[in-house]
Design an enzyme around this catalytic site. Sequence first.
Site, PDB file in Angstrom:
ATOM      1  N   HIS A 163       0.492  -1.458  -0.052  1.00  0.00           N
ATOM      2  CA  HIS A 163       0.136   0.021   0.028  1.00  0.00           C
ATOM      3  C   HIS A 163       1.080   1.484  -0.391  1.00  0.00           C
ATOM      4  O   HIS A 163       1.864   0.816   0.304  1.00  0.00           O
ATOM      5  CB  HIS A 163      -0.874   0.011   1.455  1.00  0.00           C
ATOM      6  CG  HIS A 163      -2.301  -1.116   1.032  1.00  0.00           C
ATOM      7  ND1 HIS A 163      -1.527  -2.209   1.081  1.00  0.00           N
ATOM      8  CD2 HIS A 163      -3.236   0.091   1.154  1.00  0.00           C
ATOM      9  CE1 HIS A 163      -3.353  -2.804   0.904  1.00  0.00           C
ATOM     10  NE2 HIS A 163      -4.401  -1.675   0.954  1.00  0.00           N
ATOM     11  N   LYS A 167      -0.930   4.911   4.250  1.00  0.00           N
ATOM     12  CA  LYS A 167      -1.809   3.664   4.874  1.00  0.00           C
ATOM     13  C   LYS A 167      -0.444   4.369   6.885  1.00  0.00           C
ATOM     14  O   LYS A 167      -0.135   3.909   7.174  1.00  0.00           O
ATOM     15  CB  LYS A 167      -1.714   3.045   4.683  1.00  0.00           C
ATOM     16  CG  LYS A 167      -2.672   1.712   5.006  1.00  0.00           C
ATOM     17  CD  LYS A 167      -2.794   0.507   4.089  1.00  0.00           C
ATOM     18  CE  LYS A 167      -3.959  -0.462   4.487  1.00  0.00           C
ATOM     19  NZ  LYS A 167      -5.310   0.375   4.958  1.00  0.00           N
TER      20      LYS A 167
END
Length: 274
Positions: A163, A167
């Site tokens: 990701h 995040k």
Amino acid sequence: MTTQTQIPVVVNGACGKMGREVVKAVSKAEDLILVGAVDKNPTVQGEDIGEVIGCGPLEVPVLSDLEATLVMAQSQGLAVMVDFTHPDTVYEAVRSAIAYGVRPVVGTTGLSNQQIRELAEFADKASTGCLIIPNFSIGVVLMQQAALQAAQYFDHVEIIELHHNQKADAPSGTAVQTAQMLTELGKPYNVSQVNETESMPGARGSVTEDGIRIHSVRLPGLIAHQEVIFGASGQIYTLRHDTSDRASFMPGVLLCIRRVMPLKSLIYGMDKIL
């Protein structure tokens, strides 16, 4: 003013990356109407959310008071709150929505199993539908279903999730959910062949109680990606899903907004409502 055929929607975290996409998608859907945009960013308070995100005026101001917005939304009929905020605040936001009779559709990950159980009990008592969705991509659901099929024939599996570096939680909710789904098959995984040691702690990633390893990567340039890698003698079977645009999640978000309306309890995972 809403009509009987339109679902009032509040977006919590409206100025975030996902929140912006939700606002755009809701504003374009004929059966939905955006009635609230909540965000803690002090620089945009009171401004039209449409102007803030660059899609033209929507006549919905950005506000920081979630509870007041929920009260306003509930007064317009059976309403939905879509939450893309932060792991530190999502639990209280979802609990507040249920308390005010607004149905939460939750994309924020990081809720603990205990918190999900508590929210499920609260939703049951309130007879209010709630959807907690680790990933809104139809492709991810298909990948997870393929993983369940593969797990019937492979005893060794590891998960890699990748990701963007903004995040806040790791591992991702999608990776955790995938591991949980594999665990529910009731079989052992990754029976150790050697006595492993790590010269650097964490080199082998995190590990679930039944031995499934999860590895998290955080880099700029990524959005949301996952690999489920199965291994057996002489072969590797890899399932991978890649996201190149957050708009890919919007069909799933809109589907969940519509599907949560008749529910009376909490459901975890989009696979349960497809």
